[in-house]
Scaffold this motif. Structure first.
Motif, PDB file in Angstrom:
ATOM      1  N   MET A   1       6.040   8.731  10.234  1.00 29.15           N
ATOM      2  CA  MET A   1       6.885   7.898  11.066  1.00 29.15           C
ATOM      3  C   MET A   1       7.564   6.884  10.156  1.00 29.15           C
ATOM      4  N   VAL A   2       8.847   6.667  10.401  1.00 29.16           N
ATOM      5  CA  VAL A   2       9.675   5.836   9.538  1.00 29.16           C
ATOM      6  C   VAL A   2      10.118   4.589  10.295  1.00 29.16           C
ATOM      7  N   THR A   3      10.145   3.458   9.606  1.00 25.58           N
ATOM      8  CA  THR A   3      10.626   2.229  10.223  1.00 25.58           C
ATOM      9  C   THR A   3      12.142   2.303  10.426  1.00 25.58           C
ATOM     10  N   LYS A   4      12.620   1.546  11.394  1.00 21.06           N
ATOM     11  CA  LYS A   4      14.056   1.513  11.686  1.00 21.06           C
ATOM     12  C   LYS A   4      14.809   1.034  10.456  1.00 21.06           C
ATOM     13  N   TYR A   5      15.911   1.672  10.145  1.00 18.75           N
ATOM     14  CA  TYR A   5      16.756   1.369   8.990  1.00 18.75           C
ATOM     15  C   TYR A   5      16.010   1.521   7.655  1.00 18.75           C
ATOM     16  N   ARG A   6      14.844   2.153   7.706  1.00 17.45           N
ATOM     17  CA  ARG A   6      13.984   2.313   6.522  1.00 17.45           C
ATOM     18  C   ARG A   6      13.696   0.965   5.844  1.00 17.45           C
ATOM     19  N   ARG A   7      13.582  -0.068   6.645  1.00 16.90           N
ATOM     20  CA  ARG A   7      13.239  -1.390   6.110  1.00 16.90           C
ATOM     21  C   ARG A   7      11.804  -1.367   5.598  1.00 16.90           C
ATOM     22  N   LYS A   8      11.603  -1.992   4.469  1.00 12.29           N
ATOM     23  CA  LYS A   8      10.279  -2.006   3.839  1.00 12.29           C
ATOM     24  C   LYS A   8       9.474  -3.193   4.376  1.00 12.29           C
ATOM     25  N   VAL A   9       8.964  -3.020   5.591  1.00 13.49           N
ATOM     26  CA  VAL A   9       8.227  -4.092   6.262  1.00 13.49           C
ATOM     27  C   VAL A   9       6.734  -3.805   6.367  1.00 13.49           C
ATOM     28  N   LEU A  10       6.298  -2.629   5.940  1.00 10.94           N
ATOM     29  CA  LEU A  10       4.882  -2.273   6.070  1.00 10.94           C
ATOM     30  C   LEU A  10       4.089  -2.760   4.864  1.00 10.94           C
ATOM     31  N   ASN A  11       3.011  -3.456   5.158  1.00 10.63           N
ATOM     32  CA  ASN A  11       2.043  -3.852   4.138  1.00 10.63           C
ATOM     33  C   ASN A  11       0.665  -3.425   4.648  1.00 10.63           C
TER      34      ASN A  11
ATOM     35  N   GLU B   1      -7.569  11.381  10.944  1.00  5.32           N
ATOM     36  CA  GLU B   1      -8.312  11.909   9.798  1.00  5.32           C
ATOM     37  C   GLU B   1      -7.967  11.135   8.526  1.00  5.32           C
ATOM     38  N   GLU B   2      -6.690  10.820   8.364  1.00  5.59           N
ATOM     39  CA  GLU B   2      -6.223  10.079   7.184  1.00  5.59           C
ATOM     40  C   GLU B   2      -4.990   9.292   7.564  1.00  5.59           C
ATOM     41  N   TRP B   3      -4.856   8.097   6.984  1.00  3.98           N
ATOM     42  CA  TRP B   3      -3.730   7.207   7.282  1.00  3.98           C
ATOM     43  C   TRP B   3      -3.365   6.487   5.998  1.00  3.98           C
ATOM     44  N   ASN B   4      -2.083   6.461   5.666  1.00 10.24           N
ATOM     45  CA  ASN B   4      -1.609   5.700   4.512  1.00 10.24           C
ATOM     46  C   ASN B   4      -0.151   5.338   4.759  1.00 10.24           C
ATOM     47  N   HIS B   5       0.360   4.427   3.955  1.00  8.42           N
ATOM     48  CA  HIS B   5       1.730   3.967   4.167  1.00  8.42           C
ATOM     49  C   HIS B   5       2.419   3.667   2.848  1.00  8.42           C
ATOM     50  N   ASP B   6       3.730   3.706   2.882  1.00  8.49           N
ATOM     51  CA  ASP B   6       4.596   3.104   1.885  1.00  8.49           C
ATOM     52  C   ASP B   6       5.264   1.946   2.601  1.00  8.49           C
ATOM     53  N   GLY B   7       6.188   1.291   1.968  1.00 11.64           N
ATOM     54  CA  GLY B   7       6.824   0.135   2.584  1.00 11.64           C
ATOM     55  C   GLY B   7       7.608   0.445   3.836  1.00 11.64           C
ATOM     56  N   ASP B   8       8.087   1.698   3.947  1.00 12.99           N
ATOM     57  CA  ASP B   8       8.968   2.025   5.070  1.00 12.99           C
ATOM     58  C   ASP B   8       8.514   3.212   5.920  1.00 12.99           C
ATOM     59  N   HIS B   9       7.324   3.726   5.670  1.00 11.40           N
ATOM     60  CA  HIS B   9       6.859   4.835   6.508  1.00 11.40           C
ATOM     61  C   HIS B   9       5.341   4.988   6.459  1.00 11.40           C
ATOM     62  N   ILE B  10       4.844   5.684   7.480  1.00  8.91           N
ATOM     63  CA  ILE B  10       3.415   5.974   7.635  1.00  8.91           C
ATOM     64  C   ILE B  10       3.203   7.467   7.443  1.00  8.91           C
TER      65      ILE B  10
END
Length: 114
Positions: free
Chosen positions: A1-11, A34-43
């Motif tokens: 799943m990707v944040t709107k406008y690919r904004r890097k708001v995930l920490n 089972e597994e969960w991880n993120h980058d700044g703009d997606h899960i």
């Protein structure tokens, strides 16, 4: 799943918050993380599901509810995402196919590492 406008708001804090909401909303319906991880703009998310659940409705429900909660509880996000949506309208949903769960788990764990 990707944040709107690919904004890097995930920490880490927001990612954990979103994961807890996924568990709260969807585990009772038969979807288990089972597994969960993120980058700044997606899960990246690996989950198991019972066969009779409508996955697209479940994911869209999660995105709608979690969007409201995350913008309410993390007000700093509003400066990056000024409209109501937190998530992009699209998402990618894949089955594991012939790949082992361990291979997919390792891929998800490696996300966000440079």
């Amino acid at each position: 799943m990707v944040t709107k406008y690919r904004r890097k708001v995930l920490n880490n804090e927001i990612s954990d918050y979103l994961k807890n909401h996924f568990i709260r909303l969807l585990e009772p319906k038969g979807m288990t993380v089972e597994e969960w991880n993120h980058d700044g703009d997606h899960i990246h998310l690996l989950f198991r599901s019972v066969p009779n659940i409508d996955l697209s409705k479940a994911i869209n429900r999660y995105k709608s509810v979690s969007s409201r909660f995350v913008k309410q509880d993390f007000s700093q996000i509003k400066q990056y995402l000024w409209k109501e949506m937190f998530w992009s309208r699209s998402y990618c949903l894949l089955t594991t196919g012939g790949a082992s769960i361990e291979t997919i788990r390792q891929y998800i764990e490696s996300q966000g590492m440079k």
